[in-house]
Design a protein around this motif. Sequence first.
Motif, PDB file in Angstrom:
ATOM      1  N   MET A   1       0.821  -1.204   0.000  1.00  0.00           N
ATOM      2  CA  MET A   1       0.000   0.000   0.000  1.00  0.00           C
ATOM      3  C   MET A   1       0.859   1.260   0.000  1.00  0.00           C
ATOM      4  O   MET A   1       0.532   2.245  -0.662  1.00  0.00           O
ATOM      5  N   TYR A   2       1.957   1.230   0.742  1.00  0.00           N
ATOM      6  CA  TYR A   2       2.841   2.385   0.807  1.00  0.00           C
ATOM      7  C   TYR A   2       3.620   2.593  -0.480  1.00  0.00           C
ATOM      8  O   TYR A   2       4.131   3.687  -0.731  1.00  0.00           O
ATOM      9  N   GLY A   3       3.747   1.535  -1.299  1.00  0.00           N
ATOM     10  CA  GLY A   3       4.504   1.644  -2.537  1.00  0.00           C
ATOM     11  C   GLY A   3       5.952   1.239  -2.422  1.00  0.00           C
ATOM     12  O   GLY A   3       6.704   1.338  -3.392  1.00  0.00           O
ATOM     13  N   GLU A   4       6.372   0.739  -1.258  1.00  0.00           N
ATOM     14  CA  GLU A   4       7.743   0.263  -1.125  1.00  0.00           C
ATOM     15  C   GLU A   4       7.891  -1.136  -1.719  1.00  0.00           C
ATOM     16  O   GLU A   4       8.961  -1.534  -2.161  1.00  0.00           O
ATOM     17  N   VAL A   5       6.774  -1.853  -1.739  1.00  0.00           N
ATOM     18  CA  VAL A   5       6.711  -3.196  -2.309  1.00  0.00           C
ATOM     19  C   VAL A   5       5.651  -3.185  -3.397  1.00  0.00           C
ATOM     20  O   VAL A   5       4.689  -2.409  -3.345  1.00  0.00           O
ATOM     21  N   VAL A   6       5.815  -4.040  -4.407  1.00  0.00           N
ATOM     22  CA  VAL A   6       4.873  -4.091  -5.517  1.00  0.00           C
ATOM     23  C   VAL A   6       4.651  -5.542  -5.913  1.00  0.00           C
ATOM     24  O   VAL A   6       5.499  -6.407  -5.660  1.00  0.00           O
ATOM     25  N   CYS A   7       3.484  -5.804  -6.487  1.00  0.00           N
ATOM     26  CA  CYS A   7       3.200  -7.120  -7.069  1.00  0.00           C
ATOM     27  C   CYS A   7       3.042  -6.945  -8.568  1.00  0.00           C
ATOM     28  O   CYS A   7       2.126  -6.243  -9.019  1.00  0.00           O
ATOM     29  N   VAL A   8       3.938  -7.570  -9.335  1.00  0.00           N
ATOM     30  CA  VAL A   8       3.855  -7.525 -10.801  1.00  0.00           C
ATOM     31  C   VAL A   8       3.803  -8.935 -11.370  1.00  0.00           C
ATOM     32  O   VAL A   8       3.917  -9.128 -12.574  1.00  0.00           O
ATOM     33  N   GLU A   9       3.605  -9.916 -10.493  1.00  0.00           N
ATOM     34  CA  GLU A   9       3.652 -11.317 -10.915  1.00  0.00           C
ATOM     35  C   GLU A   9       2.833 -12.153  -9.944  1.00  0.00           C
ATOM     36  O   GLU A   9       2.715 -11.814  -8.761  1.00  0.00           O
ATOM     37  N   ARG A  10       2.247 -13.223 -10.444  1.00  0.00           N
ATOM     38  CA  ARG A  10       1.574 -14.192  -9.573  1.00  0.00           C
ATOM     39  C   ARG A  10       2.078 -15.597  -9.906  1.00  0.00           C
ATOM     40  O   ARG A  10       2.371 -15.899 -11.049  1.00  0.00           O
ATOM     41  N   ARG A  11       2.126 -16.429  -8.874  1.00  0.00           N
ATOM     42  CA  ARG A  11       2.462 -17.835  -9.052  1.00  0.00           C
ATOM     43  C   ARG A  11       1.343 -18.656  -8.427  1.00  0.00           C
ATOM     44  O   ARG A  11       1.134 -18.608  -7.221  1.00  0.00           O
ATOM     45  N   GLY A  12       0.628 -19.412  -9.266  1.00  0.00           N
ATOM     46  CA  GLY A  12      -0.479 -20.198  -8.733  1.00  0.00           C
ATOM     47  C   GLY A  12      -1.476 -19.368  -7.964  1.00  0.00           C
ATOM     48  O   GLY A  12      -1.972 -19.777  -6.921  1.00  0.00           O
ATOM     49  N   TRP A  13      -1.743 -18.187  -8.449  1.00  0.00           N
ATOM     50  CA  TRP A  13      -2.669 -17.213  -7.876  1.00  0.00           C
ATOM     51  C   TRP A  13      -2.138 -16.567  -6.605  1.00  0.00           C
ATOM     52  O   TRP A  13      -2.800 -15.769  -5.949  1.00  0.00           O
ATOM     53  N   LYS A  14      -0.914 -16.864  -6.206  1.00  0.00           N
ATOM     54  CA  LYS A  14      -0.322 -16.185  -5.057  1.00  0.00           C
ATOM     55  C   LYS A  14       0.430 -14.948  -5.532  1.00  0.00           C
ATOM     56  O   LYS A  14       1.174 -14.996  -6.513  1.00  0.00           O
TER      57      LYS A  14
END
Length: 395
Positions: free
Chosen positions: A171-184
Amino acid sequence: MTTLPRPSMDLSAAEARRIALRAQGFLGAPDRRSGVRGVLRHLGAVQLDTISVLARSHELIPYARLGAVGRATVEDAYWKSGAEPPRAFEYWSHAACLLPIEEWPHFAFRRRAYRARPHWNHELPYGAYDQVVKQLRAQGPLTATDLGGAKRTSEWWDWSGAKVAVERALMYGEVVCVERRGWKRVYDLAERAIPTALLHDELDDAECLRRLVGLAGRSLGVGTRADLADYHRLKGEQVDAVIADSGLVPVAVEGWSKPAWADPEALAAPPRGRHRTTLLSPFDSLVWERARTERIFGFTHRLEAYVPKPKRVHGYFAMPVLAGGRLVGRVDPAREGRTLVAKQVTLDGPKAVPAVAQALVEAAGWVDCTDVRVERVDAPELREPLTAELSRALA
């Protein structure tokens, strides 16, 4: 009291409906060259959800617009693969959504708001945040399981300290999700995953809001203040602050009780072309806002997945059927082997039968089903015509 600008154009209800359909990619030839990535850029946000019946919602969105695009193609278009730059990132927009990577700078206002937020639903254990960031920096992209587990107990809401920390960092933007593995979700440091040219929070709130309101207007074609705010879950006063500089123009729409704004490009050329016939995800941006759906289509729709079973009217994952630019029914689907099961079908009269049959057969082919079985039709007299139409289409 705010003085509203005079409408630049009067639109009939039918014109507004066609403008909305074209803006959402349901009128005219599908843009197959741009493909799934083009759909994401065009819509600006694709909602994610854990429910999977025929497919997950983020797969249903491009299918509804492009037809039977391969499901592997859909996944490849969304997620980062190998060393290539990411195409999208996950963040809070209308809900949890996939967003085009180039929009990262325009969510700086929301990242700042989260950083300033005093209260949270989950308590952050002391030291957990720093530990998660340290672990990601040392080990590279990781899932919540890799970070120590997502839950403390089997209850869905009982997050572990690591999960609370990494979601807070997202949420803060220090971490990001640009990929999923098995919906994780696969979490990575934003400094490593986001292209350098985009990795900044330099835009002030007004610049961010102008962009998002303008994008919402282009994605909707035409909408009220509430429609524009709902698209990326802005506040009404945030829309008010930037609407004059958003590039959208005020219009008056027949039958709409509230003022509206439209994309000037959408007004420049009358919408023409072939209408899509398809099943829609309940999380599709064409129908995700109930008041707008009722206003434009005269169609009341509610996702009943979270409604107790005895109180459901149309079914667990009832999917609206779009045909001829109108919503003509609902199908609550399931799969049994290679059979698509229409557990419950609601039809808007006999004229809807061919369209619903076509939508069911096309969806069946997309998910590798060779047969369609109808269990219940709300209007019993339409069951036989529907099954006959399905038999002809499947022959």
